[in-house]
Scaffold this motif. Sequence first.
Motif, PDB file in Angstrom:
ATOM      1  N   GLY A  30       0.803  -1.218   0.000  1.00 18.03           N
ATOM      2  CA  GLY A  30       0.000   0.000   0.000  1.00 18.03           C
ATOM      3  C   GLY A  30       0.828   1.256   0.000  1.00 18.03           C
ATOM      4  O   GLY A  30       0.335   2.347   0.257  1.00 18.03           O
ATOM      5  N   TYR A  53      -2.808  -6.296  -0.054  1.00 17.04           N
ATOM      6  CA  TYR A  53      -3.554  -5.035   0.067  1.00 17.04           C
ATOM      7  C   TYR A  53      -4.770  -5.275   0.967  1.00 17.04           C
ATOM      8  O   TYR A  53      -5.334  -6.376   0.976  1.00 17.04           O
ATOM      9  N   PRO A  73      -6.282  -1.498  -7.060  1.00 15.52           N
ATOM     10  CA  PRO A  73      -4.918  -1.286  -6.567  1.00 15.52           C
ATOM     11  C   PRO A  73      -3.911  -1.475  -7.695  1.00 15.52           C
ATOM     12  O   PRO A  73      -4.174  -2.182  -8.670  1.00 15.52           O
ATOM     13  N   THR A  84       3.642  -1.189   5.134  1.00 13.33           N
ATOM     14  CA  THR A  84       2.419  -0.383   5.097  1.00 13.33           C
ATOM     15  C   THR A  84       2.740   1.073   5.433  1.00 13.33           C
ATOM     16  O   THR A  84       3.832   1.412   5.881  1.00 13.33           O
TER      17      THR A  84
END
Length: 268
Positions: free
Chosen positions: A28, A50, A57, A91
């Motif tokens: 992400g 994700y 995405p 992340t």
Amino acid sequence: MPTIVSQGRSGVSGIPLPPVPNVLVLGGTTEASALAEALAARGLSATLSYAGRVERPRAQPVPVRIGGFGGVTGLQRHLRENRVTHLVDATHPFAATMSAHALAAARNGGVPHLRLTRPAWRAQAGDRWRHVADIEAAVAALAGPPRRVMLALGRMHVGAFAAQPQHHYLLRFVDRADLAPVLPHHDLVVDRGPFTAAADLDLLREHAIDIVVCKNAGGSGAQAKLVAARELGLPVLMIDRPADPGGKAVHRVDEVMDWLDHGAHRGV
Ligand code: 3Y8
Ligand code: NAP
């Protein structure tokens, strides 16, 4: 000629060799995508994960999985059932819950864990930053007469700013909103980063923005608005990061590759 009785994964000296990597990357971010490129280039088995926050995405050069794991126990089960040998949490610094779960699940499951994160942004000469602790403090800091506010926070926290309806807001979402945002005066731009300073300078000028609100995401993908704000001499409400989730952290992809090659199984 001795009969070979075992083909276990051990070297000539009998010391067990580290397992062939099978890496789970919690993604992400721009850095997660760069790591996926490096893992694919090395030909290592890897999966990028994700949460499923956006419609489409970014495509990745490694297999992708989309959706939550079901808390710490769900992630622990995923690690076990998929024989994950290394967990890299790449992340966003504000994905605090995911990072906490990753560390707990890796420790419980005995899976080597590493965070790939970017340093927090620091104000430079010419910056007019006011640091606030969280979204609520940013809302409170906007009390006062109407202004033209760029709310560069995405979609998830827009509702909190309904407490300051007097402003005209410029919103930027990754996907078109299915419901009109709750703010009575707003413009919505649908765009995904990484963004450029030139484009963000045009955007701030076009919308006559007089203050920018953002998270201290760090990295290059979201920095453009800060460069543009500095050039225009605009104030920035900078929302500080949640507490550091702990665990070993690095800032560069090559440090992750080195960890995979040498460090992970020495517990470093
Ligand atoms: C789903 C996956 C890559 C990664 C690209 C980075 C850069 C562009 C800048 C602004 C700030 C914001 C937001 C932002 C940026 C990168 C990176 C980053 C900020 C994608 C992506 C997913 C998300 C989720 C999304 C959030 C939202 C936040 C928009 C992919 C594009 C504001 C964070 O609609 C929603 O629900 C969106 C939710 C979480 C925060 C929010 O509260 O709305 N990111 N962004 C991930 C998943 O499902 O697991 O499609 O690529 C990734 C990126 N967004 O590989 O190139 O590295 O940070 N993302 C912030 O920083 O404040 C935009 O507008 O200036
Ligand atoms: P969060 O609040 O920390 O996590 C909430 C739950 O979402 C987690 O407990 C987990 O569900 C699921 N989740 C989060 N990230 C995941 C991932 N990469 N793969 C699988 N499940 C995931 O997370 P968030 O802040 O909403 O961020 C969600 C995603 O957006 C992450 O990939 C993050 O990197 C990206 N992102 C977030 C921001 C931001 O500002 N927060 C900015 C840019 C990108 P379960 O408990 O069911 O496992």
